[in-house]
Design a protein around this motif. Structure first.
Motif, PDB file in Angstrom:
ATOM      1  N   LEU A 197       0.818  -1.210   0.000  1.00 60.37           N
ATOM      2  CA  LEU A 197       0.000   0.000   0.000  1.00 60.37           C
ATOM      3  C   LEU A 197       0.852   1.260   0.000  1.00 60.37           C
ATOM      4  O   LEU A 197       0.534   2.236  -0.694  1.00 60.37           O
ATOM      5  N   PHE A 198       1.934   1.271   0.769  1.00 55.89           N
ATOM      6  CA  PHE A 198       2.805   2.438   0.772  1.00 55.89           C
ATOM      7  C   PHE A 198       3.511   2.600  -0.572  1.00 55.89           C
ATOM      8  O   PHE A 198       3.706   3.717  -1.045  1.00 55.89           O
ATOM      9  N   GLY A 199       3.899   1.502  -1.200  1.00 52.48           N
ATOM     10  CA  GLY A 199       4.496   1.588  -2.530  1.00 52.48           C
ATOM     11  C   GLY A 199       3.531   2.162  -3.552  1.00 52.48           C
ATOM     12  O   GLY A 199       3.894   2.999  -4.377  1.00 52.48           O
ATOM     13  N   LEU A 200       2.285   1.737  -3.470  1.00 45.83           N
ATOM     14  CA  LEU A 200       1.254   2.271  -4.351  1.00 45.83           C
ATOM     15  C   LEU A 200       1.017   3.749  -4.081  1.00 45.83           C
ATOM     16  O   LEU A 200       0.852   4.542  -5.008  1.00 45.83           O
ATOM     17  N   ALA A 201       1.035   4.137  -2.816  1.00 50.21           N
ATOM     18  CA  ALA A 201       0.841   5.545  -2.458  1.00 50.21           C
ATOM     19  C   ALA A 201       1.977   6.413  -2.978  1.00 50.21           C
ATOM     20  O   ALA A 201       1.753   7.541  -3.430  1.00 50.21           O
ATOM     21  N   VAL A 202       3.196   5.904  -2.926  1.00 52.28           N
ATOM     22  CA  VAL A 202       4.341   6.658  -3.463  1.00 52.28           C
ATOM     23  C   VAL A 202       4.186   6.841  -4.968  1.00 52.28           C
ATOM     24  O   VAL A 202       4.399   7.937  -5.499  1.00 52.28           O
ATOM     25  N   LEU A 203       3.791   5.785  -5.661  1.00 52.37           N
ATOM     26  CA  LEU A 203       3.602   5.893  -7.105  1.00 52.37           C
ATOM     27  C   LEU A 203       2.497   6.875  -7.456  1.00 52.37           C
ATOM     28  O   LEU A 203       2.617   7.657  -8.404  1.00 52.37           O
ATOM     29  N   VAL A 204       1.409   6.860  -6.699  1.00 52.45           N
ATOM     30  CA  VAL A 204       0.310   7.795  -6.945  1.00 52.45           C
ATOM     31  C   VAL A 204       0.757   9.229  -6.674  1.00 52.45           C
ATOM     32  O   VAL A 204       0.426  10.147  -7.438  1.00 52.45           O
ATOM     33  N   GLY A 205       1.523   9.431  -5.607  1.00 48.89           N
ATOM     34  CA  GLY A 205       2.037  10.767  -5.315  1.00 48.89           C
ATOM     35  C   GLY A 205       2.932  11.289  -6.417  1.00 48.89           C
ATOM     36  O   GLY A 205       2.835  12.459  -6.818  1.00 48.89           O
ATOM     37  N   LEU A 206       3.820  10.434  -6.924  1.00 49.25           N
ATOM     38  CA  LEU A 206       4.693  10.845  -8.021  1.00 49.25           C
ATOM     39  C   LEU A 206       3.902  11.110  -9.298  1.00 49.25           C
ATOM     40  O   LEU A 206       4.189  12.050 -10.039  1.00 49.25           O
ATOM     41  N   LEU A 207       2.895  10.298  -9.562  1.00 46.41           N
ATOM     42  CA  LEU A 207       2.062  10.506 -10.743  1.00 46.41           C
ATOM     43  C   LEU A 207       1.281  11.811 -10.639  1.00 46.41           C
ATOM     44  O   LEU A 207       1.178  12.566 -11.612  1.00 46.41           O
TER      45      LEU A 207
END
Length: 63
Positions: free
Chosen positions: A10-20
């Motif tokens: 979930l944190f990895g997905l959140a980082v990717l969403v933040g960067l996107l």
């Protein structure tokens, strides 16, 4: 262990969403949040590795 892996995912997905979101909107607040979440992800990954290798060392060298 399942909860730790789920938190890492979930944190990895959140980082990717933040960067996107930073790329799409060019607002720096998303980049700061992605950086903070990446630090939390790094801490969780280190805890996970510590549990894995620490438990193996404890089995090899019982007190």
């Amino acid at each position: 262990m399942f909860l730790l892996r789920a938190a890492l995912a979930l944190f990895g997905l959140a980082v990717l969403v933040g960067l996107l979101m930073w790329v799409l909107t060019s607002e720096r607040v998303y980049l700061r949040w992605a950086g903070r979440l990446a630090l939390v992800l790094l801490v969780l990954a280190l805890v996970w590795l510590g549990v894995i290798f620490g438990s193996r060392l404890l089995v090899l060298n019982p007190l």
